[in-house]
Design a protein around this motif. Structure first.
Motif, PDB file in Angstrom:
ATOM      1  N   PHE A  81       0.990  -1.148  -0.142  1.00 11.67           N
ATOM      2  CA  PHE A  81       0.081   0.023  -0.098  1.00 11.67           C
ATOM      3  C   PHE A  81       0.974   1.423   0.113  1.00 11.67           C
ATOM      4  N   ASP A  82       0.429   2.348  -0.694  1.00 12.42           N
ATOM      5  CA  ASP A  82       1.070   3.522  -0.616  1.00 12.42           C
ATOM      6  C   ASP A  82       0.142   4.735  -0.221  1.00 12.42           C
ATOM      7  N   GLU A  83       0.947   5.843   0.095  1.00 13.53           N
ATOM      8  CA  GLU A  83       0.104   6.879   0.511  1.00 13.53           C
ATOM      9  C   GLU A  83      -0.680   7.583  -0.608  1.00 13.53           C
ATOM     10  N   LYS A  84      -0.540   7.096  -1.740  1.00 14.36           N
ATOM     11  CA  LYS A  84      -1.271   7.678  -2.800  1.00 14.36           C
ATOM     12  C   LYS A  84      -2.325   7.061  -3.185  1.00 14.36           C
ATOM     13  N   GLY A  85      -2.792   5.829  -2.401  1.00 17.10           N
ATOM     14  CA  GLY A  85      -3.775   4.890  -2.515  1.00 17.10           C
ATOM     15  C   GLY A  85      -3.717   3.694  -3.508  1.00 17.10           C
ATOM     16  N   LYS A 111       2.530  -5.569   3.769  1.00 24.22           N
ATOM     17  CA  LYS A 111       1.894  -6.440   4.843  1.00 24.22           C
ATOM     18  C   LYS A 111       1.803  -7.718   4.463  1.00 24.22           C
ATOM     19  N   ALA A 112       1.946  -8.720   5.404  1.00 24.50           N
ATOM     20  CA  ALA A 112       2.123 -10.161   5.148  1.00 24.50           C
ATOM     21  C   ALA A 112       0.785 -10.959   6.259  1.00 24.50           C
ATOM     22  N   PHE A 121       5.658  -3.519   7.395  1.00 19.95           N
ATOM     23  CA  PHE A 121       6.872  -3.184   7.306  1.00 19.95           C
ATOM     24  C   PHE A 121       6.378  -1.673   6.724  1.00 19.95           C
ATOM     25  N   VAL A 122       6.621  -0.480   7.406  1.00 19.24           N
ATOM     26  CA  VAL A 122       6.323   0.818   6.898  1.00 19.24           C
ATOM     27  C   VAL A 122       7.590   1.569   6.698  1.00 19.24           C
ATOM     28  N   PHE A 123       7.783   2.258   5.435  1.00 17.66           N
ATOM     29  CA  PHE A 123       9.030   2.900   5.592  1.00 17.66           C
ATOM     30  C   PHE A 123       8.460   4.094   4.466  1.00 17.66           C
TER      31      PHE A 123
END
Length: 129
Positions: A81-85, A111-112, A121-123
């Protein structure tokens, strides 16, 4: 935490009854600067972590991730997933390694899901060259 590079682990638990084991245990990792030789803490059953050293990635790069279950490589599908949807999936191979092409700058979450557990894991991704 400003100015202090390192990997910080935050563990949190949810108890319904303080005399019984927790009904939920979670870990969060905060990475400031480069991440070298990170290993999930003992007891963490499912993990999505960088495969090898981690430095703040740039758009256009490919990030190598590793998915582990009980410390062993896990072949599975990971959601991105990314912040742009944006939403897509990538696959971890039999060695638990997945390659993620970083299309644009911003915040990403990988995400798993496995055996009723989830790990993410968010980065942040910086602008490319």
């Amino acid at each position: 935490m400003a100015g202090k590079e390192g990997t910080y682990t935050i563990e949190f638990s949810l108890y319904r009854n303080p005399r019984r084991p927790p009904v939920y245990v979670g870990w969060s990792y905060v990475i400031s600067g480069d991440m070298k030789g990170f290993e999930p803490p003992e007891g963490m059953k499912l993990a999505v972590i960088p495969d090898g050293e981690f430095h703040p990635p740039k758009a256009g790069e490919t990030l190598h991730l590793k998915c582990l279950y009980c410390g062993e490589p896990l072949s599975t599908t990971l959601e991105v997933f990314d912040e742009k949807g944006g939403h897509r999936t990538i696959t971890a191979d039999r060695d638990g390694v997945a390659l993620l092409k970083l299309r644009h700058p911003g915040t990403y979450m990988v995400k798993a899901w496995h055996d009723g557990l989830s790990s993410s894991f968010v980065f942040r991704v910086e602008k490319g060259k």
